[in-house]
Design an enzyme around this catalytic site. Structure first.
Site, short mmCIF file in Angstrom:
data_model
loop_
_atom_site.label_atom_id
_atom_site.label_comp_id
_atom_site.label_asym_id
_atom_site.label_seq_id
_atom_site.Cartn_x
_atom_site.Cartn_y
_atom_site.Cartn_z
N PHE A 146 10.37 10.25 21.21
CA PHE A 146 10.12 8.81 21.24
C PHE A 146 11.43 8.02 21.29
O PHE A 146 12.51 8.58 21.32
CB PHE A 146 9.27 8.41 20.03
CG PHE A 146 7.78 8.60 20.23
CD1 PHE A 146 7.27 9.41 21.24
CD2 PHE A 146 6.87 7.97 19.39
CE1 PHE A 146 5.90 9.58 21.42
CE2 PHE A 146 5.50 8.13 19.56
CZ PHE A 146 5.02 8.93 20.57
N SER A 147 11.32 6.71 21.25
CA SER A 147 12.44 5.82 21.55
C SER A 147 13.60 5.96 20.57
O SER A 147 13.44 6.38 19.43
CB SER A 147 11.96 4.37 21.57
OG SER A 147 11.13 4.13 22.66
N TRP A 200 5.24 7.76 35.01
CA TRP A 200 5.20 6.73 33.97
C TRP A 200 6.55 6.53 33.28
O TRP A 200 7.21 7.50 32.89
CB TRP A 200 4.17 7.11 32.91
CG TRP A 200 4.17 6.21 31.71
CD1 TRP A 200 5.00 6.29 30.63
CD2 TRP A 200 3.32 5.09 31.48
NE1 TRP A 200 4.71 5.28 29.73
CE2 TRP A 200 3.69 4.53 30.23
CE3 TRP A 200 2.27 4.49 32.20
CZ2 TRP A 200 3.05 3.42 29.67
CZ3 TRP A 200 1.63 3.38 31.65
CH2 TRP A 200 2.03 2.87 30.41
N ASN A 223 8.20 3.74 30.02
CA ASN A 223 8.11 2.54 29.19
C ASN A 223 9.46 2.26 28.54
O ASN A 223 10.46 2.14 29.27
CB ASN A 223 6.92 2.57 28.21
CG ASN A 223 6.83 3.75 27.30
OD1 ASN A 223 6.41 4.85 27.70
ND2 ASN A 223 7.19 3.57 26.04
N ASP A 224 9.57 2.13 27.24
CA ASP A 224 10.74 1.55 26.58
C ASP A 224 12.09 2.02 27.12
O ASP A 224 12.32 3.23 27.31
CB ASP A 224 10.74 1.92 25.09
CG ASP A 224 9.45 1.59 24.39
OD1 ASP A 224 8.51 1.10 25.04
OD2 ASP A 224 9.38 1.83 23.18
N GLN A 251 11.78 5.95 28.12
CA GLN A 251 10.62 6.77 27.82
C GLN A 251 9.94 7.17 29.12
O GLN A 251 9.66 6.33 29.98
CB GLN A 251 9.66 5.99 26.93
CG GLN A 251 10.17 5.74 25.52
CD GLN A 251 10.14 7.00 24.67
OE1 GLN A 251 9.12 7.33 24.08
NE2 GLN A 251 11.25 7.71 24.59
N ARG A 270 10.00 5.02 13.20
CA ARG A 270 10.48 5.36 14.54
C ARG A 270 11.47 4.34 15.12
O ARG A 270 11.68 3.28 14.59
CB ARG A 270 9.30 5.50 15.51
CG ARG A 270 8.38 4.29 15.62
CD ARG A 270 7.20 4.63 16.54
NE ARG A 270 6.22 3.55 16.67
CZ ARG A 270 5.16 3.41 15.87
NH1 ARG A 270 4.94 4.27 14.90
NH2 ARG A 270 4.32 2.39 16.04
#
Length: 494
Positions: free
Chosen positions: A100-101, A38, A40-41, A57, A172
């Site tokens: 996190f991002s 997986w 993402n960002d 991510q 965040r």
């Protein structure tokens, strides 16, 4: 487990799963994706030590979202990307449930990664209001191996005043930039009334940060969602721009149909007060199904602003998960401001991918297939003169039972992308109102095995989508509604 041990474990599992994922037909040819599992960002988009870097991510242990790591790729030309070792893993008390991002910046030949440490306070329920988010940093002298600072987190929820209506549970996605002799950081946040806002901090050394103000915020009367994720401050053609990914924007007719949106405000940044004054309504950066959490970088080497986004969306079907991977990035885009509007254009470096050019200067009067124009990975550029036509259908990735349909109606001025027959798992339609330019419409279309990115009228509008056709779906069909004078340039990308 130490950070180095966690990174080594993730690398080992990634290598094992990559053997499965690389067999997937839908794995992109020229877009960034992880070796497996997986993503993402995009994070940390920057230029360091002679290379462009994109972090992302990453959950290396499955094709589903999970505890976030930071994956890493680098390129000398923004076109040919090489996978680098995983940069961050959630191993410490302050980031135990996810790195996190965030973003990256260079200082004194050192690369700083700023990210959000995520901690779930109630693991049994895992509710959004039972979490702790703080801002952290890791550094590297070679751009490959990163060490978290011992004094993390460098910004916590006690950094902003109690009377500023800031909900502490959502804090965040830091984006850092330099202005004059000071560094600034914008962080996404939420008000206690559940509306979005962005907070700004300043620092002289990247380590000690002072809260400045609420940089921008929405009101309960505005349709700007309940949380502003992934804020970016951009300087584009002498304009200042605040880019956001607001969660929870409500649909307005056929606009804002995705679960979350990504867009921008033009405005003016007052560094004395820390307030960004908005000058326009919220505008989308991409009108398709799949584009979220874009990140910009100021490419000082070429005096331009670049953007890259996650080519997916949280509610989207992801059939590739069954094949050991999930998610990819958009092609990098150059941002320009024209007529007080942000345009997104494909980076010109992508021209080096072009192979086997086929071009036509032709009048289209009936449905047709043009010899040499077909495939699954390609760039298709068209200029359609519609002075004698009411519009067109352009069908891509066509097989006996599949097609992805682009259409334009001159009377309504509506440009559509329909993917009801685009392959496995995905359906639906997206649209945008497009004015012709001297009775003409121009398209620049990038197709990869499982994606389409369509740039309209020189990047005035963009529609991006994931699609999942079979290998047989390589046809391209032109369907004019009247007589169209067409200029067509087609390039294979291999």
């Amino acid at each position: 487990m130490t950070h180095l041990e966690a990174l080594a474990k993730a690398e080992q599992y990634q290598s094992k799963m990559a053997k499965i994922a690389k067999k997937s037909y839908w794995k992109p040819q020229y877009h960034i994706s992880a070796p497996a599992n997986w993503i993402n960002d995009p994070n940390g988009f920057c230029y360091f030590n002679g290379e462009y870097h994109v972090f992302y991510q990453y959950h290396p242990y499955s094709s589903q979202w999970g505890p976030m790591h930071w994956g890493h790729v680098a390129s000398k030309d923004l076109v040919n990307w090489k996978t680098k070792p995983i940069a961050l893993a959630p191993t410490d008390e302050y980031d135990r449930d996810g790195c996190f991002s965030g973003s990256a910046i260079e200082k004194d030949n050192t690369l700083y990664l700023f990210y959000t440490g995520h901690v779930v306070l109630d693991k049994e329920n895992d509710k959004d209001d039972a979490q702790l988010q703080t801002q952290c940093v890791a550094i590297s002298e070679d751009g490959i191996n990163f060490k978290k600072l011992e004094n993390n987190p460098i910004i916590n929820i006690d950094s902003f005043p109690e009377d500023l209506n800031i909900l502490k549970e959502h804090f965040r996605d830091p984006k850092v930039w330099k202005y004059n002799d000071m560094y600034y950081k914008v962080v996404g946040a939420q008000t206690t009334e559940k509306t979005g806002q962005a907070l700004i901090y300043k620092s002289k050394d990247l380590l000690n940060w002072e809260f400045v103000n609420v940089m921008a915020m929405s009101t309960e009367e505005e349709n700007l969602g309940f949380m502003w994720e992934c804020p970016n401050f951009a300087e584009i053609d002498n304009h200042e721009v605040l880019i956001l990914s607001p969660q929870g924007v409500e649909p307005e007719g056929n606009k804002f149909l995705n679960l979350h949106q990504s867009g921008y405000f033009l405005g003016k940044m007052d560094y004395n007060t820390g307030i960004f004054e908005r000058e326009n309504d919220f505008e989308m950066l991409d009108y398709g199904f799949d584009f979220y959490a874009p990140q910009i970088m100021q490419d000082k080497k070429n005096n331009r602003c670049l953007m890259i986004g996650w080519l997916a969306m949280w509610e989207s079907e992801m059939p590739e998960q069954e094949e050991g991977w999930a998610g990819m990035m958009s092609i990098p885009r150059v941002l320009e401001v024209k007529n007080n509007k942000v345009y997104s254009l494909p980076i010109p470096e992508l021209k080096k991918l072009r192979k086997n050019n086929v071009n036509y200067d032709v009048n289209l009067v009936q449905n047709c297939i043009l010899e040499g124009i077909n495939g699954d990975c390609y760039e298709l550029n068209t200029v359609f003169d519609l002075i004698k036509a009411n519009g067109f259908n352009l069908k891509l990735r066509v097989s006996e039972n599949e097609e992805t349909v682009i259409s334009y109606d001159k009377n309504s001025k509506i440009f559509k992308l329909n993917r009801d027959k685009s392959g496995k798992g995905v359906t639906g339609e997206r649209e945008v109102k497009v004015n012709l330019q001297d009775e003409k419409i121009s398209l620049q279309i990038f197709s990869d095995y499982s994606s389409l990115e369509i740039f309209i009228n020189g990047g005035e509008y963009v529609i991006s989508s994931r699609i999942y056709p079979t290998q047989e779906a390589t046809g391209i069909v032109f369907e004019p509604m009247g007589e169209i004078k067409a200029k067509i340039d087609f390039y294979e990308i291999k």
